[in-house]
Design a protein around this motif. Structure first.
Motif, PDB file in Angstrom:
ATOM      1  N   UNK A   1       0.841  -1.199   0.000  1.00 47.58           N
ATOM      2  CA  UNK A   1       0.000   0.000   0.000  1.00 47.58           C
ATOM      3  C   UNK A   1       0.883   1.259   0.000  1.00 47.58           C
ATOM      4  N   UNK A   2       1.943   1.233   0.781  1.00 46.56           N
ATOM      5  CA  UNK A   2       2.884   2.356   0.847  1.00 46.56           C
ATOM      6  C   UNK A   2       3.529   2.580  -0.521  1.00 46.56           C
ATOM      7  N   UNK A   3       3.914   1.513  -1.161  1.00 49.69           N
ATOM      8  CA  UNK A   3       4.569   1.588  -2.478  1.00 49.69           C
ATOM      9  C   UNK A   3       3.616   2.155  -3.529  1.00 49.69           C
TER      10      UNK A   3
ATOM     11  N   UNK B   1     -13.965   9.900  -8.152  1.00 47.59           N
ATOM     12  CA  UNK B   1     -13.760   8.452  -8.274  1.00 47.59           C
ATOM     13  C   UNK B   1     -12.406   8.027  -7.722  1.00 47.59           C
ATOM     14  N   UNK B   2     -11.374   8.821  -8.024  1.00 51.31           N
ATOM     15  CA  UNK B   2     -10.032   8.495  -7.539  1.00 51.31           C
ATOM     16  C   UNK B   2      -9.965   8.596  -6.026  1.00 51.31           C
ATOM     17  N   UNK B   3     -10.613   9.611  -5.476  1.00 53.84           N
ATOM     18  CA  UNK B   3     -10.617   9.802  -4.021  1.00 53.84           C
ATOM     19  C   UNK B   3     -11.278   8.619  -3.328  1.00 53.84           C
ATOM     20  N   UNK B   4     -12.424   8.193  -3.862  1.00 56.11           N
ATOM     21  CA  UNK B   4     -13.125   7.056  -3.268  1.00 56.11           C
ATOM     22  C   UNK B   4     -12.282   5.784  -3.341  1.00 56.11           C
TER      23      UNK B   4
ATOM     24  N   UNK C   1     -10.841   3.751  -0.191  1.00 55.58           N
ATOM     25  CA  UNK C   1     -11.267   2.366  -0.030  1.00 55.58           C
ATOM     26  C   UNK C   1     -10.077   1.452   0.211  1.00 55.58           C
ATOM     27  N   UNK C   2      -9.003   1.643  -0.549  1.00 58.74           N
ATOM     28  CA  UNK C   2      -7.794   0.832  -0.377  1.00 58.74           C
ATOM     29  C   UNK C   2      -7.164   1.075   0.991  1.00 58.74           C
ATOM     30  N   UNK C   3      -7.152   2.337   1.405  1.00 57.85           N
ATOM     31  CA  UNK C   3      -6.556   2.672   2.695  1.00 57.85           C
ATOM     32  C   UNK C   3      -7.352   2.064   3.841  1.00 57.85           C
TER      33      UNK C   3
ATOM     34  N   UNK D   1     -15.673  -8.305   4.541  1.00 64.01           N
ATOM     35  CA  UNK D   1     -16.331  -6.999   4.518  1.00 64.01           C
ATOM     36  C   UNK D   1     -15.589  -6.022   3.609  1.00 64.01           C
ATOM     37  N   UNK D   2     -14.263  -6.023   3.659  1.00 61.75           N
ATOM     38  CA  UNK D   2     -13.494  -4.972   2.994  1.00 61.75           C
ATOM     39  C   UNK D   2     -12.829  -5.383   1.686  1.00 61.75           C
ATOM     40  N   UNK D   3     -12.683  -6.676   1.399  1.00 61.56           N
ATOM     41  CA  UNK D   3     -12.079  -7.095   0.132  1.00 61.56           C
ATOM     42  C   UNK D   3     -13.168  -7.561  -0.825  1.00 61.56           C
ATOM     43  N   UNK D   4     -13.510  -6.704  -1.771  1.00 64.58           N
ATOM     44  CA  UNK D   4     -14.619  -6.987  -2.680  1.00 64.58           C
ATOM     45  C   UNK D   4     -14.349  -8.189  -3.570  1.00 64.58           C
ATOM     46  N   UNK D   5     -13.125  -8.354  -4.046  1.00 63.65           N
ATOM     47  CA  UNK D   5     -12.795  -9.459  -4.951  1.00 63.65           C
ATOM     48  C   UNK D   5     -12.954 -10.805  -4.257  1.00 63.65           C
ATOM     49  N   UNK D   6     -12.424 -10.924  -3.035  1.00 65.48           N
ATOM     50  CA  UNK D   6     -12.553 -12.168  -2.284  1.00 65.48           C
ATOM     51  C   UNK D   6     -14.011 -12.420  -1.917  1.00 65.48           C
TER      52      UNK D   6
END
Length: 346
Positions: free
Chosen positions: A103-105, A246-249, A253-255, A311-316
């Motif tokens: 995430x940092x990278x 869209x970019x902000x959301x 979301x990733x954070x 809850x937080x990982x949509x793909x899984x």
């Protein structure tokens, strides 16, 4: 086996069973679709596998005590369980560190995460974790370094041991615990600063672009799609009140996803880390009740982890519930977005 030990064995066995069931649901439903998952979701999937390794061994220990109604356990089997539990737990901690670093990278340095880099990171995390867990066997000190804890339901390191071999294991394990925690704190602070600055810049640029285009072409609205320097795009349409770009959301979301997964892990491990440090510093075994409490909170953490992931990982989550994700451009893993262009709407 007395009533307190029996009650704790039952409680731990039930919690471990629930945690294993949740992790197995994620593992079985995503294993055949692993190649289609984003890199960070693959990392989270591996985290479920490492948790399951520790859980299986913990469940075998407690269930055996319940069936036999005794705390007696084969010494060699206890050492094997200790190696696998320690390796699995250290690997989970290292994988959380790798997730934070990815995430940092991506967010701070806007760098693409390649499959080669992901595999190398996970391989290194696995190697370091199990080399440290296997130190007692490499040094021939497994008989004194790994032992059944006073609770009778946990085979791990003798944290209060003072012999050189045990100290080597303890110091290595504590280092693997402490250094990643410090690194996570620094990384998320930098991510917070980057995201805050970027969001504010998006708002200023969007508002300026909209006002300029409105003044230059009355009756026409110009929508400029500009490159953000990392393969993605940003729109010059100003965010309306109460909404986000869209970019902000996406960035938020990733954070939030990373913070939730790593945060739950750190909170769940904090009591046991404190318990271990108390034994390391004092050099004496702590009360059994304290070990009960610290270990049980850690088991609850194993239940919380897969729930947070769903809850937080949509793909899984989509793979678990058989839902198909809508196809849309992805900027998370370094996919290249559309080139700069201007679209005029009449």
């Amino acid at each position: 086996m007395d009533n307190p030990h029996l009650a704790y064995s039952w409680a731990k066995s039930i919690v471990d069973s629930i945690a294993l069931a949740l992790n197995f649901v994620i593992i079985l439903s995503n294993s055949r679709l692993l190649r289609k998952l984003p890199h960070t979701s693959v990392l989270i999937f591996t985290l479920c596998c490492s948790d399951s390794l520790a859980l299986i061994n913990s469940w075998i220990l407690t269930t055996t005590h319940i069936i036999r109604n005794t705390l007696d356990y084969d010494k060699k089997l206890c050492q094997i369980h200790a190696f696998l539990i320690t390796g699995g737990c250290l690997l989970s901690i290292n994988l959380c560190s790798v997730l934070t670093f990815l995430r940092y990278k991506m967010i701070v340095h806007c760098q693409k995460v390649t499959t080669k880099f992901l595999v190398a990171s996970m391989s290194m995390a696995t190697f370091v974790s199990f080399v440290v867990a296997g130190l007692p066997f490499l040094l021939g000190s497994q008989d004194v370094s790994y032992a059944m804890q006073p609770s009778g339901d946990d085979c791990t390191s003798r944290w209060h041991g003072r012999d050189p071999e045990t100290l080597t294991l303890v110091i290595s394990a504590i280092t693997i615990l402490a250094v990643p925690l410090a690194g996570m704190g620094f990384a998320y602070y930098q991510i917070y600063r980057k995201v805050s600055t970027t969001f504010e810049a998006f708002r200023r640029v969007s508002t300026f672009s909209y006002e300029s285009s409105s003044q230059s072409a009355p009756g026409r609205t110009s929508v400029a799609m500009k490159s953000n320097g990392s393969g993605g795009t940003r729109s010059s349409i100003p965010p309306t009140k109460g909404t986000k770009s869209e970019e902000e959301e996406k960035q938020m979301k990733l954070l939030i996803q990373s913070l939730a997964i790593v945060g739950v892990f750190v909170v769940g491990w904090a009591p046991y880390f404190t318990f271990a440090m108390m034994e390391v510093i004092s050099g004496v075994a702590q009360p059994t009740e304290l070990e009960f409490a610290a270990d049980f909170v850690m088991q609850l953490n194993f239940v919380a982890n897969p729930i947070v992931i769903l809850v937080f990982d949509e793909d899984i989550r989509n793979n678990v519930f058989g839902k198909k994700k809508k196809e849309c451009p992805s900027f998370e893993e370094g996919h290249v977005g559309p080139p700069n262009r201007a679209v005029t709407l009449k």
